[in-house]
Design a protein around this motif. Structure first.
Motif, PDB file in Angstrom:
ATOM      1  N   LEU A   1       2.968 -13.427  10.687  1.00 29.60           N
ATOM      2  CA  LEU A   1       2.277 -12.615   9.689  1.00 29.60           C
ATOM      3  C   LEU A   1       1.068 -13.395   9.179  1.00 29.60           C
ATOM      4  O   LEU A   1       1.177 -14.198   8.261  1.00 29.60           O
ATOM      5  CB  LEU A   1       3.230 -12.259   8.539  1.00 29.60           C
ATOM      6  N   ASP A   2      -0.068 -13.162   9.806  1.00 32.35           N
ATOM      7  CA  ASP A   2      -1.298 -13.843   9.411  1.00 32.35           C
ATOM      8  C   ASP A   2      -2.171 -12.958   8.528  1.00 32.35           C
ATOM      9  O   ASP A   2      -2.773 -13.423   7.570  1.00 32.35           O
ATOM     10  CB  ASP A   2      -2.090 -14.278  10.644  1.00 32.35           C
ATOM     11  N   TYR A   3      -2.277 -11.682   8.909  1.00 32.48           N
ATOM     12  CA  TYR A   3      -3.075 -10.724   8.159  1.00 32.48           C
ATOM     13  C   TYR A   3      -2.217  -9.495   7.877  1.00 32.48           C
ATOM     14  O   TYR A   3      -1.408  -9.093   8.718  1.00 32.48           O
ATOM     15  CB  TYR A   3      -4.315 -10.295   8.946  1.00 32.48           C
ATOM     16  N   LEU A   4      -2.418  -8.906   6.708  1.00 34.69           N
ATOM     17  CA  LEU A   4      -1.723  -7.675   6.353  1.00 34.69           C
ATOM     18  C   LEU A   4      -2.730  -6.665   5.834  1.00 34.69           C
ATOM     19  O   LEU A   4      -3.702  -7.018   5.147  1.00 34.69           O
ATOM     20  CB  LEU A   4      -0.643  -7.931   5.291  1.00 34.69           C
ATOM     21  N   ARG A   5      -2.463  -5.424   6.161  1.00 34.01           N
ATOM     22  CA  ARG A   5      -3.310  -4.318   5.709  1.00 34.01           C
ATOM     23  C   ARG A   5      -2.587  -3.603   4.574  1.00 34.01           C
ATOM     24  O   ARG A   5      -1.468  -3.096   4.753  1.00 34.01           O
ATOM     25  CB  ARG A   5      -3.576  -3.365   6.876  1.00 34.01           C
ATOM     26  N   VAL A   6      -3.214  -3.575   3.412  1.00 30.25           N
ATOM     27  CA  VAL A   6      -2.646  -2.909   2.234  1.00 30.25           C
ATOM     28  C   VAL A   6      -3.220  -1.511   2.159  1.00 30.25           C
ATOM     29  O   VAL A   6      -4.446  -1.329   2.035  1.00 30.25           O
ATOM     30  CB  VAL A   6      -2.959  -3.696   0.946  1.00 30.25           C
ATOM     31  N   LEU A   7      -2.361  -0.500   2.264  1.00 26.45           N
ATOM     32  CA  LEU A   7      -2.802   0.896   2.241  1.00 26.45           C
ATOM     33  C   LEU A   7      -2.965   1.370   0.802  1.00 26.45           C
ATOM     34  O   LEU A   7      -2.050   1.219  -0.011  1.00 26.45           O
ATOM     35  CB  LEU A   7      -1.795   1.788   2.972  1.00 26.45           C
ATOM     36  N   ARG A   8      -4.125   1.915   0.520  1.00 25.28           N
ATOM     37  CA  ARG A   8      -4.358   2.500  -0.809  1.00 25.28           C
ATOM     38  C   ARG A   8      -3.667   3.857  -0.873  1.00 25.28           C
ATOM     39  O   ARG A   8      -4.005   4.772  -0.131  1.00 25.28           O
ATOM     40  CB  ARG A   8      -5.851   2.661  -1.080  1.00 25.28           C
ATOM     41  N   THR A   9      -2.695   3.964  -1.745  1.00 25.57           N
ATOM     42  CA  THR A   9      -1.963   5.222  -1.933  1.00 25.57           C
ATOM     43  C   THR A   9      -2.463   5.878  -3.206  1.00 25.57           C
ATOM     44  O   THR A   9      -2.267   5.339  -4.311  1.00 25.57           O
ATOM     45  CB  THR A   9      -0.451   4.974  -2.025  1.00 25.57           C
ATOM     46  N   HIS A  10      -3.133   6.997  -3.033  1.00 25.76           N
ATOM     47  CA  HIS A  10      -3.680   7.690  -4.200  1.00 25.76           C
ATOM     48  C   HIS A  10      -2.580   8.479  -4.906  1.00 25.76           C
ATOM     49  O   HIS A  10      -1.718   9.090  -4.274  1.00 25.76           O
ATOM     50  CB  HIS A  10      -4.806   8.640  -3.776  1.00 25.76           C
ATOM     51  N   GLU A  11      -2.642   8.425  -6.217  1.00 25.49           N
ATOM     52  CA  GLU A  11      -1.638   9.135  -7.000  1.00 25.49           C
ATOM     53  C   GLU A  11      -1.806  10.644  -6.833  1.00 25.49           C
ATOM     54  O   GLU A  11      -2.931  11.160  -6.725  1.00 25.49           O
ATOM     55  CB  GLU A  11      -1.772   8.771  -8.486  1.00 25.49           C
ATOM     56  N   SER A  12      -0.666  11.326  -6.775  1.00 22.41           N
ATOM     57  CA  SER A  12      -0.711  12.790  -6.633  1.00 22.41           C
ATOM     58  C   SER A  12      -1.215  13.423  -7.930  1.00 22.41           C
ATOM     59  O   SER A  12      -1.022  12.903  -9.025  1.00 22.41           O
ATOM     60  CB  SER A  12       0.690  13.320  -6.301  1.00 22.41           C
ATOM     61  N   GLU A  13      -1.886  14.542  -7.760  1.00 19.48           N
ATOM     62  CA  GLU A  13      -2.474  15.235  -8.909  1.00 19.48           C
ATOM     63  C   GLU A  13      -1.377  15.888  -9.740  1.00 19.48           C
ATOM     64  O   GLU A  13      -0.473  16.539  -9.214  1.00 19.48           O
ATOM     65  CB  GLU A  13      -3.462  16.287  -8.405  1.00 19.48           C
ATOM     66  N   GLN A  14      -1.451  15.683 -11.044  1.00 15.68           N
ATOM     67  CA  GLN A  14      -0.469  16.263 -11.954  1.00 15.68           C
ATOM     68  C   GLN A  14      -0.957  17.641 -12.420  1.00 15.68           C
ATOM     69  O   GLN A  14      -2.112  17.791 -12.846  1.00 15.68           O
ATOM     70  CB  GLN A  14      -0.259  15.339 -13.167  1.00 15.68           C
ATOM     71  N   ILE A  15      -0.079  18.664 -12.334  1.00 14.36           N
ATOM     72  CA  ILE A  15      -0.411  20.036 -12.762  1.00 14.36           C
ATOM     73  C   ILE A  15       0.203  20.269 -14.127  1.00 14.36           C
ATOM     74  O   ILE A  15       1.428  20.213 -14.294  1.00 14.36           O
ATOM     75  CB  ILE A  15       0.110  21.067 -11.744  1.00 14.36           C
ATOM     76  N   SER A  16      -0.657  20.491 -15.091  1.00 18.26           N
ATOM     77  CA  SER A  16      -0.181  20.712 -16.462  1.00 18.26           C
ATOM     78  C   SER A  16      -0.421  22.130 -16.960  1.00 18.26           C
ATOM     79  O   SER A  16       0.283  22.609 -17.847  1.00 18.26           O
ATOM     80  CB  SER A  16      -0.853  19.713 -17.420  1.00 18.26           C
TER      81      SER A  16
ATOM     82  N   GLU B   1      -7.893 -26.782  19.599  1.00 24.80           N
ATOM     83  CA  GLU B   1      -6.904 -26.248  18.665  1.00 24.80           C
ATOM     84  C   GLU B   1      -7.542 -25.254  17.701  1.00 24.80           C
ATOM     85  O   GLU B   1      -6.980 -24.193  17.424  1.00 24.80           O
ATOM     86  CB  GLU B   1      -6.251 -27.396  17.903  1.00 24.80           C
ATOM     87  N   ALA B   2      -8.735 -25.611  17.191  1.00 24.40           N
ATOM     88  CA  ALA B   2      -9.434 -24.689  16.293  1.00 24.40           C
ATOM     89  C   ALA B   2      -9.807 -23.398  17.017  1.00 24.40           C
ATOM     90  O   ALA B   2      -9.687 -22.296  16.457  1.00 24.40           O
ATOM     91  CB  ALA B   2     -10.683 -25.365  15.728  1.00 24.40           C
ATOM     92  N   ALA B   3     -10.227 -23.517  18.277  1.00 22.18           N
ATOM     93  CA  ALA B   3     -10.583 -22.325  19.044  1.00 22.18           C
ATOM     94  C   ALA B   3      -9.359 -21.441  19.291  1.00 22.18           C
ATOM     95  O   ALA B   3      -9.448 -20.204  19.212  1.00 22.18           O
ATOM     96  CB  ALA B   3     -11.219 -22.729  20.373  1.00 22.18           C
ATOM     97  N   LEU B   4      -8.202 -22.066  19.583  1.00 20.99           N
ATOM     98  CA  LEU B   4      -6.984 -21.282  19.781  1.00 20.99           C
ATOM     99  C   LEU B   4      -6.567 -20.561  18.502  1.00 20.99           C
ATOM    100  O   LEU B   4      -6.153 -19.396  18.540  1.00 20.99           O
ATOM    101  CB  LEU B   4      -5.853 -22.193  20.266  1.00 20.99           C
ATOM    102  N   GLN B   5      -6.687 -21.248  17.367  1.00 24.07           N
ATOM    103  CA  GLN B   5      -6.350 -20.600  16.101  1.00 24.07           C
ATOM    104  C   GLN B   5      -7.291 -19.431  15.809  1.00 24.07           C
ATOM    105  O   GLN B   5      -6.855 -18.358  15.377  1.00 24.07           O
ATOM    106  CB  GLN B   5      -6.401 -21.627  14.966  1.00 24.07           C
ATOM    107  N   LEU B   6      -8.591 -19.642  16.072  1.00 22.28           N
ATOM    108  CA  LEU B   6      -9.546 -18.553  15.870  1.00 22.28           C
ATOM    109  C   LEU B   6      -9.275 -17.397  16.822  1.00 22.28           C
ATOM    110  O   LEU B   6      -9.403 -16.228  16.441  1.00 22.28           O
ATOM    111  CB  LEU B   6     -10.975 -19.073  16.059  1.00 22.28           C
ATOM    112  N   GLU B   7      -8.881 -17.731  18.048  1.00 23.67           N
ATOM    113  CA  GLU B   7      -8.555 -16.678  19.008  1.00 23.67           C
ATOM    114  C   GLU B   7      -7.345 -15.876  18.552  1.00 23.67           C
ATOM    115  O   GLU B   7      -7.329 -14.643  18.662  1.00 23.67           O
ATOM    116  CB  GLU B   7      -8.303 -17.305  20.377  1.00 23.67           C
ATOM    117  N   GLN B   8      -6.329 -16.565  18.027  1.00 23.66           N
ATOM    118  CA  GLN B   8      -5.154 -15.850  17.533  1.00 23.66           C
ATOM    119  C   GLN B   8      -5.511 -14.980  16.335  1.00 23.66           C
ATOM    120  O   GLN B   8      -5.066 -13.828  16.241  1.00 23.66           O
ATOM    121  CB  GLN B   8      -4.069 -16.854  17.166  1.00 23.66           C
ATOM    122  N   LYS B   9      -6.317 -15.519  15.423  1.00 21.85           N
ATOM    123  CA  LYS B   9      -6.730 -14.714  14.262  1.00 21.85           C
ATOM    124  C   LYS B   9      -7.554 -13.514  14.704  1.00 21.85           C
ATOM    125  O   LYS B   9      -7.402 -12.406  14.169  1.00 21.85           O
ATOM    126  CB  LYS B   9      -7.516 -15.582  13.292  1.00 21.85           C
TER     127      LYS B   9
END
Length: 302
Positions: free
Chosen positions: A262-277, A98-106
């Motif tokens: 849903l075991d693992y999720l990838r969080v995408l780093r979204t960089h803020e757009s540059e502000q033109i002043s 069972e542990a091996a199957l869980q590791l295989e799925q992960k």
């Protein structure tokens, strides 16, 4: 009567003594015969053994059976102990399996995450799904990454295939992800290949509908749905799913992400757009007003 009893005892007692004496003589003779070291006597002893000893096999049958029963019981006890040991090993092997199957799925989930190719300008943080909301009115999950890992509110999350949702609440060690199926979720999307813009609206179902489509007649079931990037919340061209016609005759989306696992999720780093002043180089700055000399003001004609 007493006289007859006394006469019988007078006869029996000498006979008893005679028999005992004869038995003792026989035993003594047998002892002496067994002690004589002679080939002839040895052959005689062998003949006596062959003659009388086999006849005592019937007397040894209970002893033989008893010894066999004891040996069988000991053998049964050993088999029982071995059986119990095998049962324990089988339970351990089942736990290891069972542990091996869980590791295989992960491992398969992580491999799926690594196979997804995203825009090189996006970096990501992989988190483990700790729990879900468990409510039919709230579609969200909890990740084991938070502000200490640089997670910010609003960032997009993906599984190994498609878009799952966005970060909605960040703690020090955990963060909450609101899923695309949640009734509070709204996502600008693009339908390919027609390029139609729409809004993916969550309704707590596994197939959220598409609203505000510009030209619904140009959309066909099976069309690819990706994020449009409008509003600057989600990056562009992230896979969402495919268009399908729902039983209510509304265009819905079959999500590419596997929401059941849903075991693992990838969080995408979204960089803020540059502000033109500052103004651009082609825009002339405002010229300051210059004051005229007093003489020119006094004599305007020169």
């Amino acid at each position: 009567m007493a006289k007859d009893r006394g006469n019988s005892e007078d006869y029996v007692r000498p006979i008893r003594r005679l028999l005992i004496g004869i038995l003792l003589l026989c035993l003594a003779g047998l002892f002496i015969l067994w002690r004589i070291d002679s080939p002839r006597v040895e052959r005689m002893r062998a003949q006596l053994i062959d003659k009388f000893v086999p006849s005592f096999e019937w007397a040894l049958v209970p002893v033989t059976k008893t010894v066999g029963m004891i040996e069988n019981f000991q053998s049964y006890q050993r088999i029982y102990d071995q059986n119990q040991e095998l049962r324990r090993e089988l339970r351990q092997m089942q736990a290891w399996k069972e542990a091996a199957l869980q590791l295989e799925q992960k491992n398969a989930k992580l491999l799926d995450l690594n196979k997804v190719r995203i825009d090189p300008k996006y970096t990501y943080v992989t988190g483990v799904v700790m729990a879900d909301s468990g409510s039919p009115f709230r579609q969200s999950v909890l990740l084991n990454v938070g502000s200490r890992d640089g997670i910010r509110d609003g960032w997009a999350t993906m599984d190994g295939i498609g878009l799952v949702g966005r970060i909605s609440g960040v703690g020090t060690n955990t963060s909450r992800v609101i899923l695309l199926t949640d009734s509070n979720s709204r996502l600008p999307a693009t339908i390919q290949p027609s390029g139609q813009r729409a809004i993916l609206s969550g309704d707590n179902s596994s197939r959220p509908p598409l609203d505000f489509i510009e030209s619904p007649e140009l959309v066909r079931p099976g069309d690819r749905v990706v994020s449009s990037g409008d509003g600057g919340v989600f990056p562009t061209d992230l896979l969402i799913g495919q268009v399908a016609m729902g039983p209510d005759r509304r265009l819905r989306v079959i999500l590419a992400a596997d929401y059941e696992r849903l075991d693992y999720l990838r969080v995408l780093r979204t960089h803020e757009s540059e502000q033109i002043s500052d103004p651009g180089g082609l825009i002339l700055p405002d010229a300051p007003l210059t004051t005229l000399p007093q003489d020119a003001e006094a004599n305007p004609d020169g």
